[in-house]
Design an enzyme around this catalytic site. Structure first.
Site, PDB file in Angstrom:
ATOM      1  CB  VAL A 166      -4.944  -8.831  -7.532  1.00  0.00           C
ATOM      2  CG1 VAL A 166      -5.241  -9.660  -8.763  1.00  0.00           C
ATOM      3  CG2 VAL A 166      -5.952  -9.150  -6.435  1.00  0.00           C
ATOM      4  CD  GLU A 167      -2.779  -4.430 -10.709  1.00  0.00           C
ATOM      5  OE1 GLU A 167      -3.812  -3.862 -10.338  1.00  0.00           O
ATOM      6  OE2 GLU A 167      -1.967  -3.900 -11.497  1.00  0.00           O
ATOM      7  CG  MET A 168       3.490  -5.359  -9.707  1.00  0.00           C
ATOM      8  SD  MET A 168       4.196  -3.776 -10.225  1.00  0.00           S
ATOM      9  CE  MET A 168       5.948  -4.150 -10.117  1.00  0.00           C
ATOM     10  CG  ASN A 197      -3.992  -4.484  -6.820  1.00  0.00           C
ATOM     11  OD1 ASN A 197      -4.256  -5.612  -6.446  1.00  0.00           O
ATOM     12  ND2 ASN A 197      -4.871  -3.699  -7.410  1.00  0.00           N
ATOM     13  CG  HIS A 232       1.706 -12.228  -5.667  1.00  0.00           C
ATOM     14  ND1 HIS A 232       3.047 -12.514  -5.659  1.00  0.00           N
ATOM     15  CD2 HIS A 232       1.200 -12.716  -4.493  1.00  0.00           C
ATOM     16  CE1 HIS A 232       3.361 -13.146  -4.531  1.00  0.00           C
ATOM     17  NE2 HIS A 232       2.260 -13.278  -3.819  1.00  0.00           N
TER      18      HIS A 232
END
Length: 369
Positions: free
Chosen positions: A159-161, A157, A117
């Site tokens: 930092v991810e999705m 998460n 993201h």
């Protein structure tokens, strides 16, 4: 003296040392091991037969107390395939499972650290999703016991999705009529089938289909001419130096946790590894041993993606896990063997992006914040 040194190395192999480990922030440069002069090469042990070598990679008998394997249905697999490629499961509708675990690139993105993201990066490398169903646990620190448990992690998460919560996930899926229909078909009899748990269940069902088959599998199956002479020399070396202590089973790894720098400290290692999941001091610096299937295609290597070249990875693991300095010829043979582990990807009808249903007025809009 040479004989005593050889006995010492065999003892190290018997202790349970690993060979190749593989996922988040780039560490300081690592000193490059230097090849040993040919004159110092130790006497080779007696060669193993193909049958003996194949034994290391056979599946272990199923434990009597092990839970039965999930009974995935075609409807669950089809739904899971759609969700695997679904970017609307991310906050800004721009990241899917396939973003970091590309199915046409052997389950990875070939980056040291993946982009999530807002382009944020985590601290561990994205491991391959192929053959992951055979692993003892998921993630480098093993914090997820199953594929189902792993599937929810990246979605939430930040930092991810970066989805804010399960409520947003369910609201997104229920806003799309095709998905509500697919969930009813995949989970019949449930009053409210569209749930985060069922989404993870479907993704896991799809991922269990993601397996590759190589010439090495043919060798293990009894076709002993499936590997070239050099590849078989590499396999002999792989076994006799102790690599098979940790890189064993059908996935050539993934069945245990091992300390990085078991024999000689690995320079610059700051990641606590499995300790983050267990808080057990004995687990500090341990990581799940990665599968070596398709290893030639899944670099960069290690938990932080800090090693780009496979020959260098081989030298580093021999040095830090086995106290062994390899000759150039030995490295060439080992790399040749490792390349034989590259398999065929599943058919396109399974791994190609499916057509996804359109959003509706009720579908939450992309949120770049």
């Amino acid at each position: 003296m040479i004989q005593n040194r050889w006995v010492s190395l065999l003892s190290l192999s018997a202790m349970g040392v690993s060979a190749l480990a593989g996922c988040e922030r780039t560490p300081p440069p690592v000193a490059e091991p230097v090849a040993a002069p040919e004159a110092q090469k130790l006497p080779a042990p007696k060669p193993m037969t193909p049958e003996q070598l194949a034994h290391f990679f056979k599946p272990l008998p199923r434990r009597k107390d092990a839970p039965p394997p999930p009974q995935d249905t075609e409807a669950q697999v089809a739904l899971g395939r759609m969700l695997y490629f679904e970017p609307r499961l991310s906050k800004n509708h721009d990241v899917s499972c396939n973003t970091c675990h590309g199915l046409t690139t052997f389950g990875v993105d070939n980056k040291a650290l993946s982009d999530g993201h807002k382009g944020l990066k985590g601290t561990r490398n994205s491991p391959t999703v192929y053959n992951a169903a055979g692993h003892i646990a998921q993630f480098w620190d093993g914090r997820a016991d199953t594929l189902e448990a792993q599937a929810t992690g990246p979605i939430l998460n930040p930092v991810e999705m970066a989805m804010p919560d399960e409520k947003r996930v369910v609201a997104t899926l229920t806003s799309i009529p095709e998905y509500t229909k697919r969930f009813r078909e995949a989970f019949p009899g449930e009053k409210k089938p569209v749930t985060m748990a069922n989404a993870a269940r479907a993704i896991a069902a799809f991922e269990r289909k993601l397996v590759t088959t190589s010439r090495f599998d043919a060798f293990v199956g009894g076709k002993h001419d499936a590997l070239s002479e050099q590849e078989q020399r590499g396999l002999q070396l792989f076994a006799t130096t102790g690599c098979t202590t940790c890189h064993n089973g059908p996935a050539v790894g993934g069945t245990s946790f091992q300390k990085l720098g078991l024999i000689e400290d690995y320079p610059g290692l700051k990641d606590a590894g499995r300790f983050d999941a267990t808080k057990n001091e004995d687990d500090r610096g341990k990581f799940r041993v990665p599968t070596l299937l398709n290893v030639d295609k899944t670099g960069p290597y290690l938990h932080d993606g800090s090693v780009v070249e496979l020959p260098r990875m081989v030298r580093l693991m021999a040095k830090h896990q086995l106290a062994r300095t390899l000759t150039d010829a030995e490295v060439d043979d080992l790399v040749a063997f490792l390349k034989s582990l590259t398999g065929e990807l599943p058919p396109a009808e399974l791994i190609a992006p499916p057509e996804l249903p359109p959003s509706t007025a009720k579908t939450p809009k992309p949120d770049p914040s």
